[in-house]
Write an enzyme that holds these catalytic residues in place. Structure first.
Site, mmCIF file in Angstrom:
data_model
loop_
_atom_site.group_PDB
_atom_site.id
_atom_site.type_symbol
_atom_site.label_atom_id
_atom_site.label_comp_id
_atom_site.label_asym_id
_atom_site.label_seq_id
_atom_site.Cartn_x
_atom_site.Cartn_y
_atom_site.Cartn_z
ATOM 1 N N ASP A 75 42.543 37.217 49.448
ATOM 2 C CA ASP A 75 41.427 38.109 49.154
ATOM 3 C C ASP A 75 40.794 37.828 47.796
ATOM 4 O O ASP A 75 41.418 37.232 46.909
ATOM 5 C CB ASP A 75 41.911 39.561 49.142
ATOM 6 N N ASP A 76 39.555 38.317 47.658
ATOM 7 C CA ASP A 76 38.842 38.479 46.384
ATOM 8 C C ASP A 76 38.227 37.207 45.832
ATOM 9 O O ASP A 76 37.661 37.225 44.736
ATOM 10 C CB ASP A 76 39.742 39.092 45.301
ATOM 11 N N HIS A 126 34.948 40.468 52.933
ATOM 12 C CA HIS A 126 35.628 41.410 52.028
ATOM 13 C C HIS A 126 34.616 42.222 51.233
ATOM 14 O O HIS A 126 34.891 42.654 50.115
ATOM 15 C CB HIS A 126 36.568 40.638 51.110
ATOM 16 N N HIS A 130 33.075 44.456 46.527
ATOM 17 C CA HIS A 130 34.447 44.951 46.406
ATOM 18 C C HIS A 130 34.498 46.393 45.907
ATOM 19 O O HIS A 130 35.335 46.770 45.082
ATOM 20 C CB HIS A 130 35.265 44.041 45.476
ATOM 21 N N HIS A 218 46.243 36.969 47.020
ATOM 22 C CA HIS A 218 44.933 36.954 46.358
ATOM 23 C C HIS A 218 44.676 35.605 45.698
ATOM 24 O O HIS A 218 45.524 35.120 44.944
ATOM 25 C CB HIS A 218 44.837 38.053 45.298
#
Length: 263
Positions: A75-76, A126, A130, A218
């Site tokens: 993620d991210d 995603h 965020h 991540h």
């Protein structure tokens, strides 16, 4: 001195059910979403698989075991400090993973997005910035999902959405369905064990992994915009080779989400 229950009742007034008071009183103060939930005005963040399933029954946290498969997800990102190193580690082990990219970061680092796709990995949504979708009105939820999706569509099709922090709502579930995206959460998170030595964290995550497991990691640490963040992901980079080796030693094969869900 007030007990926690009495302090909670003082904060919200009479007439609130005792169960709500007891659950909300652990900090002796009800504010924000906790106060909204206790008074019937809204839900708490969905921090458990059960809470997420209530909001989005079609979401997946653990796949049905159709074989010795599990999925690594990141993620991210993309993030130039970490994504390239993680791609190097995955490539050295001939493993394909799923990357839940933030639209804002994908726009800023298009070469990394292109590399993710070129090396056979999967892109997923995603959100654009965020932000915590469960606190947002429907129009913002729609914008956050659709703007990120438009960026991702410039590289590859994406079939999955992961709301930031796993905090979802009916509006998020409905918008995901309208966008033909399946909400994906996780069965375990490497971040839960970041306070441990890397080898211990790897052993713990691998020990919890079963056929159908979806592991959250991540590759992104930095984010600008309305919800900025700065995290060090060097432990995750260091852990990837060992984690792959450990799950393989259990007879499991790391794959993309699409391959996992096909069984």
């Amino acid at each position: 001195m007030l007990t926690r229950e009495r302090a909670a009742r003082a904060a919200v007034g009479p007439g609130v059910p005792r169960r709500a008071l007891l659950l909300g009183a652990s900090s002796c103060l009800l504010t924000g979403s906790a106060l909204a939930w206790a008074t019937g005005a809204g839900p708490l963040h969905t921090k458990t698989p059960e809470g997420r399933a209530r909001m989005d029954p079609d979401a997946i946290s653990q796949a049905a075991p159709g074989g010795p498969l599990m999925a690594l997800t990141f993620d991210d990102g993309p993030d130039p400090r970490y994504t390239g190193d993680i791609l190097d580690a995955l490539g050295a082990q001939e493993v394909r993973a799923t990357f839940f990219v933030i639209g804002r970061n994908a726009e800023k680092y298009p070469k990394l997005v292109s590399r993710i796709v070129a090396e056979g990995h999967e892109l997923a949504n995603h959100t654009q910035d965020h932000i915590w979708l469960d606190t947002q009105p429907r129009a913002v939820v729609q914008q956050q999902i659709s703007q990120a999706q438009a960026t991702i569509d410039g590289y590859a099709s994406a079939a999955y959405l992961r709301p930031p922090r796993g905090w979802t709502s009916r509006a998020v579930a409905e918008q995901a369905a309208a966008s033909r995206l399946r909400s994906i959460f996780w069965s375990d998170s490497f971040d839960r064990y970041l306070g441990l030595p890397v080898e211990t964290a790897v052993a713990t995550v691998a020990g919890n992994t079963r056929p159908g497991s979806i592991i959250l990691c991540h590759d992104g640490g930095h984010l600008d915009g309305p919800n900025p963040q700065q995290f060090d992901r060097t432990s995750t980079v260091a852990a990837v080779p060992g984690l792959i080796a450990a799950v393989r030693a259990q007879g499991l094969r790391p794959v993309t989400l699409s391959e996992l869900l096909r069984g």
